[in-house]
Design an enzyme around this catalytic site. Structure first.
Site, PDB file in Angstrom:
ATOM      1  N   GLY A  56     -12.370 -15.661  -2.278  1.00  0.00           N
ATOM      2  CA  GLY A  56     -12.304 -16.398  -1.144  1.00  0.00           C
ATOM      3  C   GLY A  56     -13.328 -16.255  -0.196  1.00  0.00           C
ATOM      4  O   GLY A  56     -13.289 -17.002   0.663  1.00  0.00           O
ATOM      5  N   HIS A  57     -14.115 -15.125  -0.366  1.00  0.00           N
ATOM      6  CA  HIS A  57     -15.171 -14.884   0.637  1.00  0.00           C
ATOM      7  C   HIS A  57     -16.700 -15.226  -0.035  1.00  0.00           C
ATOM      8  O   HIS A  57     -17.660 -14.780   0.512  1.00  0.00           O
ATOM      9  CB  HIS A  57     -15.343 -13.414   0.933  1.00  0.00           C
ATOM     10  CG  HIS A  57     -13.969 -12.967   1.563  1.00  0.00           C
ATOM     11  ND1 HIS A  57     -13.327 -13.591   2.633  1.00  0.00           N
ATOM     12  CD2 HIS A  57     -12.961 -11.918   1.095  1.00  0.00           C
ATOM     13  CE1 HIS A  57     -11.928 -13.056   2.713  1.00  0.00           C
ATOM     14  NE2 HIS A  57     -11.964 -12.161   1.966  1.00  0.00           N
ATOM     15  N   HIS A 238      -9.200 -13.457   6.589  1.00  0.00           N
ATOM     16  CA  HIS A 238      -7.826 -13.720   5.985  1.00  0.00           C
ATOM     17  C   HIS A 238      -6.891 -14.278   6.583  1.00  0.00           C
ATOM     18  O   HIS A 238      -5.574 -14.119   6.443  1.00  0.00           O
ATOM     19  CB  HIS A 238      -7.410 -12.435   5.330  1.00  0.00           C
ATOM     20  CG  HIS A 238      -8.388 -11.506   4.620  1.00  0.00           C
ATOM     21  ND1 HIS A 238      -8.900 -10.247   5.206  1.00  0.00           N
ATOM     22  CD2 HIS A 238      -8.780 -11.488   3.489  1.00  0.00           C
ATOM     23  CE1 HIS A 238      -9.596  -9.613   4.455  1.00  0.00           C
ATOM     24  NE2 HIS A 238      -9.757 -10.412   3.476  1.00  0.00           N
ATOM     25  N   ASP A 427      11.756  -3.091   0.042  1.00  0.00           N
ATOM     26  CA  ASP A 427      11.746  -2.615  -1.386  1.00  0.00           C
ATOM     27  C   ASP A 427      11.042  -1.172  -1.521  1.00  0.00           C
ATOM     28  O   ASP A 427      10.891  -0.654  -2.412  1.00  0.00           O
ATOM     29  CB  ASP A 427      10.456  -3.544  -1.995  1.00  0.00           C
ATOM     30  CG  ASP A 427       9.099  -3.329  -1.372  1.00  0.00           C
ATOM     31  OD1 ASP A 427       8.997  -2.729  -0.279  1.00  0.00           O
ATOM     32  OD2 ASP A 427       7.958  -3.786  -2.008  1.00  0.00           O
ATOM     33  N   ASP A 588      12.069   6.734   8.896  1.00  0.00           N
ATOM     34  CA  ASP A 588      11.171   6.040   8.347  1.00  0.00           C
ATOM     35  C   ASP A 588      11.614   6.409   6.557  1.00  0.00           C
ATOM     36  O   ASP A 588      11.929   7.397   6.100  1.00  0.00           O
ATOM     37  CB  ASP A 588       9.897   6.565   8.335  1.00  0.00           C
ATOM     38  CG  ASP A 588       8.840   6.011   7.399  1.00  0.00           C
ATOM     39  OD1 ASP A 588       8.552   4.846   7.745  1.00  0.00           O
ATOM     40  OD2 ASP A 588       8.257   6.751   6.525  1.00  0.00           O
ATOM     41  N   GLY A 590      10.158   5.724   4.028  1.00  0.00           N
ATOM     42  CA  GLY A 590       9.221   6.635   3.083  1.00  0.00           C
ATOM     43  C   GLY A 590       9.127   8.054   3.096  1.00  0.00           C
ATOM     44  O   GLY A 590       9.024   8.857   2.230  1.00  0.00           O
TER      45      GLY A 590
END
Length: 609
Positions: A56-57, A238, A427, A588, A590
């Protein structure tokens, strides 16, 4: 304004487009399965230059593969980083006796994937150096302090200069010399972009974009679209939001003054990244973000050039104008300035003026060279280097450690998922469980080698990155691969050995050091690093597993009281956290998941003693 209509394709758009570029250049070879393009002409006696990123670049990156510029380009899906597997294939496609420079723009997904690929290649014996391009000034020092500046159109100037440096004088430059010049260029690059509107992404590729990009776009959707008489200054490549909107749309003369002030005003302490003196020489690049007409682009260049001279006394010694780093159909442009004097003076200009056959940079391929054209499709990817060592683990102990760690992760997955439903995208637990299941299945099927320590970390890193994916998979894999690299280095220095607790403490420390090169998260930033850093540092200083897991748990629990600085949790409102007040706050996910994993590892180790 961009149209929301796109052509439809039966075949994959990115793969087909890459093939088209290669058809137009007789020297390019295309490893189709990995989306790797390389220059078939170059010798192995030069420093190899590899770059890549999301598609895309264009013409970045593969449009700049050619003599005197890039040797290899690796393409991901639209706006998505290529995978570690693709990047490693790229590194292996052009092996070099002198080593490889990997150029990457400063985006989280790119840093993790290119960083992990570099670490994995190092573990397999390659000599790799990473260059991280940061040239955007739109987001000031205060806001970007944790992640640094974004990489924009200045990336091309880095490519051109180090590509020439590695090629001139019969390829005499060393890896260190090329890397040093590239870093000086990056340190003296500044870019600002502006756009009339957002880009539109071809729908046929929407399902192939990486998870990180999808998350980023969801964040973007929280903002209103630009109105008909509005522009945005500082918009990224982006669709990322910039620093301000301006309405009505100003004339380009006034806009140029505003943009140059962001680049050069010494009173703007947030954005004054490149100091300069009156007589410094500069390069100017005006970059088309994709949908600005050539008629307008050269008019913009002329106006910017005049404003540079009139306001700042700068008369560029080189001017480049064109589509170099686009954002699909982005209706905007960016201004890049390179302080030549500070970056290297005459050496910089010599490299910029060095001829190249890359089609994206004023290529000139002769009739006789066209006669060399053969098939450019490579059906088989390059062989992956296999690693082995005489550094040994006790295989049964390792298996018990892994099995118990995986059991613990799967057990706490529902709780982690609950936490991440609020703090993230829900997730985290599933991602950790996917990694745990992949390890368990590999052990069950005899596909994970557990005695050769270096080979174990190489296989485990690849397994985790593939199974988990995303940012967390990249972080775990870099940590694991860095440990393997350290042990391989130790073997070279002292010969084979059985890994002791003390040596494993050193290995963990090396893994942490390797990981910290690719993430700025530290203790207090409410990430898995709040668990990992205390664990590693405590085990290194005490070689006591009980104290180390205590430190890990304490670090994980501390995240209940911390404000998030990274990821989606940094956007969550305070009310969402109150439901967890009864257990001390929302931690958190994670960090909690890693603490559970470590706890299981230590239980497995103790059961084998």
């Amino acid at each position: 304004m961009p149209s929301d209509k796109h052509w439809n394709y039966e075949k994959d758009l990115v793969t087909t487009s890459i093939n088209g570029v290669c058809l137009a250049n007789p020297f390019l070879k295309y490893i189709e399965a990995e989306r790797v393009v390389y220059n078939s002409k170059n010798t192995t006696d030069k420093v190899t230059i590899l770059s890549g990123g999301g598609s895309g670049h264009e013409p970045l990156h593969l449009g700049f593969v050619g003599d005197g510029l890039l040797d290899v380009a690796v393409s991901g899906s639209i706006f998505a980083s290529p995978s570690v597997k693709q990047i490693v294939a790229g590194i292996n496609s052009k092996p070099s006796n002198k080593g490889t420079i990997v150029v990457v723009k400063n985006y989280t997904g790119d840093i993790l994937h290119f960083g992990l690929a570099s670490e994995r290649s190092k573990a397999q014996g390659s000599n790799i150096e990473l260059l991280i391009v940061q040239d955007d000034v739109s987001v000031g020092r205060t806001k970007n302090g944790m992640v640094g500046r974004r990489g924009l159109a200045g990336t091309l100037l880095v490519h051109k200069i180090i590509g020439a440096k590695s090629s001139i004088d019969n390829h005499s430059s060393t890896l260190e010399e090329v890397h040093s010049l590239g870093q000086r260029v990056i340190d003296n690059l500044i870019t600002i972009g502006v756009s009339l509107d957002r880009v539109t992404v071809p729908a046929s590729n929407a399902d192939k974009r990486s998870k990180e990009i999808e998350e980023e776009e969801e964040e973007n959707e929280k903002f209103d679209e630009l109105t008909k008489d509005e522009i945005e200054i500082g918009m990224g490549i982006h669709n990322e939001h910039g620093i301000k909107r301006v309405s009505p749309i100003p004339n380009v003369e006034d806009l140029a003054e505003t943009l140059l002030a962001y680049l050069l005003d010494p009173n703007d302490k947030e954005r004054y990244y490149v100091p300069y003196k009156k007589d410094d020489e500069w390069v100017l690049m005006i970059n088309n973000l994709g949908a600005t007409s050539n008629l307008e682009l050269y008019a913009i260049q002329s106006i910017v050039n005049d404003k540079l001279n009139d306001i700042y006394g700068i008369k560029p010694v080189r001017i480049y104008t064109g589509a170099f780093t686009t954002a699909l159909d982005g209706p905007g442009f960016s201004i890049t300035l390179l302080n030549v004097t500070r970056a290297g003076g005459d050496e910089i200009l010599r490299c910029l003026d060095n001829p190249t056959t890359a089609p994206g940079w004023n290529s000139s391929i002769t009739k006789s060279q066209w006669s060399e054209l053969g098939s450019h499709i490579i059906t088989e990817p390059p062989a992956v280097n296999t690693v082995s060592s005489d550094v040994k683990f006790d295989s049964k102990t390792v298996e018990k450690i892994l099995i118990q760690g995986c059991k613990n992760v799967i057990k706490v997955e529902p709780q982690i998922t609950l936490y991440d439903t609020v703090a993230g995208d829900g997730d985290c637990g599933e991602t950790l469980a996917a990694g745990a299941n992949a390890i368990t299945n590999s052990l069950k099927n005899g596909k994970l080698q557990t005695q050769d320590a270096v080979k174990f970390f190489d296989e485990l890193g690849d397994l985790i990155e593939t199974a988990m994916g995303g940012t967390s998979g990249g972080l775990y894999s870099i940590f694991i691969s860095s440990m393997g690299t350290y042990l391989k280095k130790q073997e070279k220095e002292i010969g084979g050995f059985n890994v002791s607790k003390e040596q494993f403490a050193d290995t963990l420390e090396a893994g942490l050091t390797g990981l910290q090169k690719y993430t700025r998260a530290r203790v207090g930033d409410r990430t898995l690093m709040d668990t990992l850093i205390p664990f590693v540092e405590t085990f290194k200083s005490t070689v006591d597993l009980s104290k180390a897991i205590e430190a890990a748990n304490k670090g994980a629990e501390s995240t209940r009281k911390l404000a998030a600085k990274f990821g989606r949790a940094s956007y969550v409102g305070e009310d969402e956290f109150k439901r967890f007040d009864s257990e001390g706050g929302l931690p958190d996910p994670g960090a909690i998941g890693l603490a559970a994993l470590i706890k299981g590892f230590i239980e497995g180790y103790n059961s084998s003693a």
